[in-house]
Design a protein around this motif. Sequence first.
Motif, PDB file in Angstrom:
ATOM      1  N   GLN A   1       0.828  -1.187   0.000  1.00  0.00           N
ATOM      2  CA  GLN A   1       0.000   0.000   0.000  1.00  0.00           C
ATOM      3  C   GLN A   1       0.871   1.249   0.000  1.00  0.00           C
ATOM      4  O   GLN A   1       2.034   1.231   0.399  1.00  0.00           O
ATOM      5  CB  GLN A   1      -0.910   0.006   1.242  1.00  0.00           C
ATOM      6  CG  GLN A   1      -1.812  -1.207   1.358  1.00  0.00           C
ATOM      7  CD  GLN A   1      -2.856  -1.253   0.262  1.00  0.00           C
ATOM      8  OE1 GLN A   1      -3.120  -0.249  -0.374  1.00  0.00           O
ATOM      9  NE2 GLN A   1      -3.432  -2.412   0.037  1.00  0.00           N
ATOM     10  N   ASP A   2       0.278   2.327  -0.454  1.00  0.00           N
ATOM     11  CA  ASP A   2       0.963   3.607  -0.417  1.00  0.00           C
ATOM     12  C   ASP A   2       1.391   3.917   1.017  1.00  0.00           C
ATOM     13  O   ASP A   2       0.636   3.724   1.971  1.00  0.00           O
ATOM     14  CB  ASP A   2       0.015   4.687  -0.937  1.00  0.00           C
ATOM     15  CG  ASP A   2       0.639   6.046  -0.938  1.00  0.00           C
ATOM     16  OD1 ASP A   2       0.441   6.783   0.037  1.00  0.00           O
ATOM     17  OD2 ASP A   2       1.343   6.374  -1.913  1.00  0.00           O
ATOM     18  N   ALA A   3       2.615   4.390   1.174  1.00  0.00           N
ATOM     19  CA  ALA A   3       3.156   4.648   2.514  1.00  0.00           C
ATOM     20  C   ALA A   3       2.302   5.638   3.285  1.00  0.00           C
ATOM     21  O   ALA A   3       2.146   5.521   4.511  1.00  0.00           O
ATOM     22  CB  ALA A   3       4.593   5.154   2.401  1.00  0.00           C
ATOM     23  N   ALA A   4       1.728   6.597   2.591  1.00  0.00           N
ATOM     24  CA  ALA A   4       0.887   7.589   3.261  1.00  0.00           C
ATOM     25  C   ALA A   4      -0.373   6.943   3.838  1.00  0.00           C
ATOM     26  O   ALA A   4      -0.807   7.285   4.947  1.00  0.00           O
ATOM     27  CB  ALA A   4       0.514   8.701   2.284  1.00  0.00           C
ATOM     28  N   ILE A   5      -0.974   5.994   3.094  1.00  0.00           N
ATOM     29  CA  ILE A   5      -2.144   5.277   3.605  1.00  0.00           C
ATOM     30  C   ILE A   5      -1.771   4.467   4.835  1.00  0.00           C
ATOM     31  O   ILE A   5      -2.477   4.481   5.849  1.00  0.00           O
ATOM     32  CB  ILE A   5      -2.732   4.361   2.511  1.00  0.00           C
ATOM     33  CG1 ILE A   5      -3.350   5.189   1.396  1.00  0.00           C
ATOM     34  CG2 ILE A   5      -3.774   3.407   3.105  1.00  0.00           C
ATOM     35  CD1 ILE A   5      -3.939   4.371   0.266  1.00  0.00           C
ATOM     36  N   GLU A   6      -0.645   3.764   4.769  1.00  0.00           N
ATOM     37  CA  GLU A   6      -0.204   2.952   5.907  1.00  0.00           C
ATOM     38  C   GLU A   6      -0.037   3.816   7.158  1.00  0.00           C
ATOM     39  O   GLU A   6      -0.441   3.418   8.254  1.00  0.00           O
ATOM     40  CB  GLU A   6       1.112   2.247   5.561  1.00  0.00           C
ATOM     41  CG  GLU A   6       0.987   1.134   4.540  1.00  0.00           C
ATOM     42  CD  GLU A   6       0.353  -0.122   5.111  1.00  0.00           C
ATOM     43  OE1 GLU A   6       0.273  -0.241   6.355  1.00  0.00           O
ATOM     44  OE2 GLU A   6      -0.067  -0.976   4.322  1.00  0.00           O
ATOM     45  N   GLN A   7       0.549   4.986   6.995  1.00  0.00           N
ATOM     46  CA  GLN A   7       0.769   5.848   8.155  1.00  0.00           C
ATOM     47  C   GLN A   7      -0.550   6.389   8.696  1.00  0.00           C
ATOM     48  O   GLN A   7      -0.759   6.447   9.915  1.00  0.00           O
ATOM     49  CB  GLN A   7       1.699   7.014   7.787  1.00  0.00           C
ATOM     50  CG  GLN A   7       2.097   7.879   8.980  1.00  0.00           C
ATOM     51  CD  GLN A   7       2.744   7.073  10.096  1.00  0.00           C
ATOM     52  OE1 GLN A   7       3.730   6.372   9.867  1.00  0.00           O
ATOM     53  NE2 GLN A   7       2.177   7.125  11.288  1.00  0.00           N
ATOM     54  N   ARG A   8      -1.454   6.780   7.812  1.00  0.00           N
ATOM     55  CA  ARG A   8      -2.757   7.279   8.269  1.00  0.00           C
ATOM     56  C   ARG A   8      -3.530   6.192   9.004  1.00  0.00           C
ATOM     57  O   ARG A   8      -4.176   6.450  10.025  1.00  0.00           O
ATOM     58  CB  ARG A   8      -3.569   7.808   7.079  1.00  0.00           C
ATOM     59  CG  ARG A   8      -3.088   9.165   6.570  1.00  0.00           C
ATOM     60  CD  ARG A   8      -4.132   9.833   5.691  1.00  0.00           C
ATOM     61  NE  ARG A   8      -4.282   9.162   4.408  1.00  0.00           N
ATOM     62  CZ  ARG A   8      -3.575   9.453   3.326  1.00  0.00           C
ATOM     63  NH1 ARG A   8      -2.641  10.397   3.371  1.00  0.00           N
ATOM     64  NH2 ARG A   8      -3.778   8.819   2.186  1.00  0.00           N
ATOM     65  N   VAL A   9      -3.473   4.983   8.476  1.00  0.00           N
ATOM     66  CA  VAL A   9      -4.156   3.866   9.135  1.00  0.00           C
ATOM     67  C   VAL A   9      -3.563   3.619  10.517  1.00  0.00           C
ATOM     68  O   VAL A   9      -4.290   3.429  11.505  1.00  0.00           O
ATOM     69  CB  VAL A   9      -4.074   2.594   8.273  1.00  0.00           C
ATOM     70  CG1 VAL A   9      -4.502   1.361   9.077  1.00  0.00           C
ATOM     71  CG2 VAL A   9      -4.946   2.736   7.031  1.00  0.00           C
TER      72      VAL A   9
END
Length: 440
Positions: free
Chosen positions: A31-39
């Motif tokens: 997954q996009d790193a930004a999505i992983e961090q937001r999750v």
Amino acid sequence: MKLIADPARLSSASGTFEQELAARLHWSSAQDAAIEQRVADILADVQQRGDAAVLETTARFDRLTAASVAELELTQAELKSAHDSLPTVQRDALAAAADRVRRYHAAQKKACGESWSYRDEDGTLLGQKVTPLDRVGIYVPGGKAAYPSSVLMNAIPAQVAGVPEIIMMVPTPGGEKNPLVLAAAYLAGVTRGFTIGGAQAVAALAYGTATVPKVDKITGPGNAYVASAKKRVFGQVGIDMIAGPSEILVLADGTTPPDWVAMDLFSQAEHDELAQSILLCPDADYIAQVAQAMHRLLPEMPRAEIIAASLSGRGALIHTRSMQEACEISNRIAPEHLEISSREPQRWEPLLRHAGAIFMGAYTTESLGDYCAGPNHVLPTSGTARFSSPLGVYDFQKRTSLIEVSEQGAQVLGRIASVLAHGEGLQAHARAAEMRLKSS
């Protein structure tokens, strides 16, 4: 711009076939790193602040404002009202689908979901106790579309397994509730439901809040945020699978009307641009007919842009040397949905080992399995059908070993255990077994 259904044209006889096929099959689940961090941030926030974090995140992502999470809960009266208010044709179709899904999973439970035991000659009892999970959470996608079929496919096997509490999470952006989804929840025995979606729904189910009860397992598909959240909470709770893009593979012998096969390929391509549709066939003329049908039918489709992007990016029409070779290639791909579009599907089915679900014969379109045939439509994707199975009753049960050793049996087993325990350097294990031995 004119849209074109343009899947790759491959031949198994080509010297570059393996590389070309691998390029078509490749799909990165990263997954996009930004999505992983937001999750990760959402999960941590819900774990720490509970209901308050769920309310804030729901307001931000679903534009749904409430004073408390209790206001987001769906009452049983609301579910029944949605069911009763449906047009008769929808209510009857939903009931018929639910009945078929329930009957299939009841047969599944009878075949593999019962406790058993036996006694050795010395009276020792050995067996297995099968019990349902106490509480499960089902995630039902919402937003772009509504999926009452996902409610049936997740809740009914849990209900048949004997799970006493089924908690449904369904996003309702802007507060718009779909009556078919609520009616399906009513028919499928959902205990409680909340209009919460995304990573915050997964977090609430996994950790529990003041209002949302903690569950033992979470099942159901979702977007990248939901998939990432399920992956992160695994271990804290059980999950069904991390689903990739939808897939269909059609094995055709050239006897099915080309339009039917073209539309079957469209049926998965219309899910999203990363979905995959593959045709394997030994008849080159027939492949050309299917390609022509795809070009002709595409303009009629409301989701033509998505279909065209999916077929161009990941679709393939593959000419094989024979149906036997087509089966071999299919086993390597291990597709989610596998259609045997043949006059003799029973001839080829024994050769097929890896698939989420197999649909046999020209009349068995995959769409029937999605909605009402009976077997579950939650299936392994991205080649994981090589080692995993469709969602079923067994996903909502657990197995406990039963052991009752008789005095006579302890004389035999105790000596074996003593030798092995000493060999492992675990003297307390050995002594515990030896204490039960009769002195000779």
